[in-house]
Write an enzyme that holds these catalytic residues in place. Structure first.
Site, PDB file in Angstrom:
ATOM      1  N   GLY A 160       6.503   0.342  -5.821  1.00  0.00           N
ATOM      2  CA  GLY A 160       6.882  -0.024  -4.697  1.00  0.00           C
ATOM      3  C   GLY A 160       8.193   1.238  -4.581  1.00  0.00           C
ATOM      4  O   GLY A 160       8.737   2.122  -3.726  1.00  0.00           O
TER       5      GLY A 160
ATOM      6  N   GLY B 273       8.355   4.414  -6.264  1.00  0.00           N
ATOM      7  CA  GLY B 273       8.261   5.658  -6.218  1.00  0.00           C
ATOM      8  C   GLY B 273       7.555   5.966  -4.529  1.00  0.00           C
ATOM      9  O   GLY B 273       8.215   6.978  -4.225  1.00  0.00           O
ATOM     10  N   ASP B 274       6.784   5.066  -4.322  1.00  0.00           N
ATOM     11  CA  ASP B 274       7.005   4.916  -2.652  1.00  0.00           C
ATOM     12  C   ASP B 274       8.402   5.165  -1.053  1.00  0.00           C
ATOM     13  O   ASP B 274       8.411   5.967  -0.721  1.00  0.00           O
ATOM     14  CB  ASP B 274       6.107   3.985  -1.782  1.00  0.00           C
ATOM     15  CG  ASP B 274       4.520   4.181  -3.227  1.00  0.00           C
ATOM     16  OD1 ASP B 274       4.276   4.778  -2.732  1.00  0.00           O
ATOM     17  OD2 ASP B 274       4.347   3.035  -2.888  1.00  0.00           O
TER      18      ASP B 274
ATOM     19  N   ALA C 120      13.899   6.527 -14.672  1.00  0.00           N
ATOM     20  CA  ALA C 120      15.401   5.867 -14.895  1.00  0.00           C
ATOM     21  C   ALA C 120      16.192   7.428 -14.499  1.00  0.00           C
ATOM     22  O   ALA C 120      17.598   7.043 -14.795  1.00  0.00           O
ATOM     23  CB  ALA C 120      15.631   5.170 -15.386  1.00  0.00           C
TER      24      ALA C 120
ATOM     25  N   GLY D 145       1.314  -1.420  -0.481  1.00  0.00           N
ATOM     26  CA  GLY D 145      -0.014  -0.094   0.122  1.00  0.00           C
ATOM     27  C   GLY D 145       0.788   0.944  -0.052  1.00  0.00           C
ATOM     28  O   GLY D 145       2.019   1.330   0.266  1.00  0.00           O
TER      29      GLY D 145
ATOM     30  N   ARG E 206     -10.524  -5.469  -4.647  1.00  0.00           N
ATOM     31  CA  ARG E 206     -10.366  -4.162  -3.879  1.00  0.00           C
ATOM     32  C   ARG E 206     -11.579  -3.351  -3.418  1.00  0.00           C
ATOM     33  O   ARG E 206     -12.231  -2.475  -2.694  1.00  0.00           O
ATOM     34  CB  ARG E 206      -9.776  -2.985  -3.561  1.00  0.00           C
ATOM     35  CG  ARG E 206      -9.283  -1.470  -5.342  1.00  0.00           C
ATOM     36  CD  ARG E 206      -8.047  -1.005  -5.128  1.00  0.00           C
ATOM     37  NE  ARG E 206      -7.807  -1.015  -4.417  1.00  0.00           N
ATOM     38  CZ  ARG E 206      -6.555  -0.207  -4.420  1.00  0.00           C
ATOM     39  NH1 ARG E 206      -5.949  -0.183  -5.575  1.00  0.00           N
ATOM     40  NH2 ARG E 206      -5.908   0.639  -3.357  1.00  0.00           N
TER      41      ARG E 206
END
Length: 316
Positions: free
Chosen positions: A245, A247-248, A218, A31, A102
């Protein structure tokens, strides 16, 4: 820092072959906001995660995994009627295909009432994303309320997911970003949403936030702050395993360096180093690079930084 949003059970294939033929899957968690919270703790920043999960094994596994990373999960509500969301991910270095399950999840029922259960007077920073805002009208109202809450500094990761939005998506996301103090957006997201990709052009679309970070895949990332010149840092070369993940992780690294009072360039480098740790794993949660390598590269001259490569055998 408090991160608010949905986290789901994630299943990735444990064997090769098309999804319809895979019989064994590995369960993890994923998440955007909890990924950021976990990565913040890895950077030494105390973080909490507020959300809702179902009263089911997946929900218990999600909460346990986030708590095991050192995140405060005391603001996670267990919904007795709605399930925990889940998704299937086909890991691939070029970009993983995902299938979400979801609809009607516990987190999709979150709304502004959550603020009554949060002690925001004790929170200096709140992080949210465009994913949560897309889950339901009540979730959108929650994100708006968090971004408008007085006395709280806010960061907003656009996290454009076209499958979750209707035609109003570009306008709604622009309005949410305009209400945040710090905004993170990919140049590909900005192009898809508003028809611009260069950092200066994105800034024209979003003049309101005090800080705007434009991630250029990149290639590099650029930070534009009110009253200052643009600052950019090239991304590290990484032998990518899977990109979900990253970017998080970048957001967490950037935010951790911001809270530490780092310079714009150092904030960007910290974000790139954190993203590299996510690019080297099939998990949505980043695996931090060795501290010695991080310290060395943070202070490296431009030539040394540009020559660095992250592979399965280490940082070279």
């Amino acid at each position: 820092m408090l991160c608010v949003g949905e986290t789901m059970a994630v299943f990735t294939p444990a064997e090769a072959g098309p999804p319809e033929d895979v019989r064994t899957w590995v369960r993890g968690v994923g998440g955007a906001e909890s990924n950021v919270a976990c990565a913040l703790v890895a950077h030494g920043v105390p973080a909490g995660w507020a959300s809702a999960v179902g009263d089911d094994p997946f929900g218990r596994a999600v909460v346990a995994a986030v708590a095991a990373a050192g995140v405060d999960v005391s603001h996670v509500r267990v919904d007795p009627a709605r399930p925990t969301g889940l998704y299937l991910k086909e890991a691939d270095r070029a970009g993983s295909a995902v299938r979400y399950y979801r609809a009607g999840s516990a987190a999709s029922a979150l709304g502004p009432g959550l603020l009554d259960r949060l002690d925001l007077a004790s929170v200096s920073y709140v992080h949210v994303s465009g994913i949560t805002a897309a889950l339901s009208p009540s979730c959108l109202a929650l994100v708006r309320a968090l971004l408008a809450h007085p006395g709280v500094t806010t960061s907003f990761d656009v996290n454009w997911r076209p499958a979750l939005w209707g035609p109003a998506g570009p306008d709604v996301l622009r309005s949410l970003a305009a209400a945040a103090d710090l905004v993170l957006v990919g140049d590909d997201e900005a192009e898809a949403l508003w028809g611009v990709s260069e950092p200066a052009a994105v800034r024209e679309v979003l003049p309101e936030p005090g800080t705007l970070v434009v991630k250029q895949g990149a290639v590099d990332a650029t930070v534009l702050e009110a009253g200052g010149p643009p600052v950019f840092e090239p991304a590290l070369r990484v032998d990518v395993v899977e990109p979900v993940g990253a970017g998080d992780a970048f957001a967490a690294g950037y935010l951790a360096a911001t809270l530490a009072g780092a310079s714009p360039a150092r904030r960007l480098r910290t974000g790139h180093l954190a993203a590299a740790g996510a690019l080297r794993t099939v998990s949505d949660m980043a695996v931090p690079l060795p501290p010695a390598d991080v310290a060395r590269l943070l202070d490296a001259d431009p030539a040394t930084w540009a020559a660095a490569t992250v592979t399965s055998s280490g940082v070279h």
